[in-house]
Design an enzyme around this catalytic site. Structure first.
Site, PDB file in Angstrom:
ATOM      1  N   SER A 190       0.852  -1.198   0.000  1.00  0.00           N
ATOM      2  CA  SER A 190       0.000   0.000   0.000  1.00  0.00           C
ATOM      3  C   SER A 190       0.876   1.233   0.000  1.00  0.00           C
ATOM      4  CB  SER A 190      -0.905   0.023   1.227  1.00  0.00           C
ATOM      5  OG  SER A 190      -1.561   1.280   1.359  1.00  0.00           O
TER       6      SER A 190
ATOM      7  N   TYR B 181      -2.041  -0.148  10.321  1.00  0.00           N
ATOM      8  CA  TYR B 181      -2.130  -0.619   8.939  1.00  0.00           C
ATOM      9  C   TYR B 181      -0.871  -0.235   8.165  1.00  0.00           C
ATOM     10  CZ  TYR B 181      -3.737  -0.992   4.097  1.00  0.00           C
ATOM     11  OH  TYR B 181      -3.848  -1.312   2.762  1.00  0.00           O
TER      12      TYR B 181
END
Length: 245
Positions: free
Chosen positions: A140, A154
């Protein structure tokens, strides 16, 4: 058909980016296996779509938080398809909560899927990959850019994947295996739809003010899975519309 004769496993391939990658690799000639965790109907749809287009696909139930499931899935692909050439570590979860409020059970599952699941799938795949093998991690852009509160855990998990990619590339390069990391920015999926109020905020942070499509991510994955990318390894590829600029 630049992937003709190849066998690919896409974890979490029943929806979103994973489904798009599975379809694209099949269109390039690969035999594709996908894993799914909770929604067999979505997995059936992906497999059916690939077969309807003339491709080959199978679906295997496996929870990426469960190492035994992952190992069984890799073994099943090798047994059914005769080998493994491409591993796409796509399965992932996201929980956006400030660190002080993050529940330990949620932390454990996020790390189990996003980090340990990648390690287990990779370790098992390396028992079968030969020269020309490909490992592609779906990370990501939040490994590099964390624009809002609540994303620290995250982001940590995805930064771990970027570092793992670099280290692993050193370990397996002499075997002719490449390892790369795709870092998508905002992409239109059911987890992050382009028509939400949050999407308007994200578009304001991008050089190209639109969400990406899962198919655009799949195009990069197809390149990294092919022989054309044989001299590319250990890299994190931002595909984010300029989100990280």
């Amino acid at each position: 058909m630049k992937l003709s004769g190849k066998v690919a496993l896409v974890t979490g391939g029943s929806r979103g980016i994973g489904a798009a990658i599975a379809k694209r690799l099949a269109r390039e000639g690969a035999k594709v296996a996908i894993t799914w965790s909770t929604n067999p109907d979505k997995a059936t749809e992906v497999v059916g779509s690939i077969k309807a287009a003339g491709g080959h696909a199978i679906a295997i139930q496996a929870d990426s938080a469960n190492p035994a499931d992952i190992r069984r899935a890799v073994a099943s692909v090798v047994e059914q398809e005769g080998g493994l050439d491409i591993l796409i570590n796509n399965a992932g979860v996201a929980t956006m909560v400030p660190v002080e409020e993050f529940q330990e059970a949620d932390f454990d599952r996020l790390i189990a899927v996003n980090v340990k699941g990648v390690y287990v799938a990779t370790q098992e795949a390396l028992r079968h990959l030969k020269a020309g093998g490909r490992i592609i991690n779906i990370g990501s852009i939040n490994a590099e850019v964390v624009p809002f509160p609540g994303m620290a855990i995250y982001a940590m998990s995805k930064a771990a994947i970027a570092t793992f990619t670099r280290g692993l590339a050193r370990e397996v390069g002499a075997r002719g295996i490449t390892v790369n990391n795709i870092q998508p920015g905002p992409v239109n999926t059911d987890m992050n739809p382009a028509d939400s109020d949050f999407a308007e905020t994200l578009r304001g942070l991008m050089a190209v003010p639109r969400y990406g499509s899962a198919e655009e991510i799949a195009g990069l994955a197809a390149y990294l899975a092919s022989d054309e990318s044989a001299f590319v390894t250990g890299a994190s590829w931002n595909i984010d519309g300029g989100f990280a600029l």
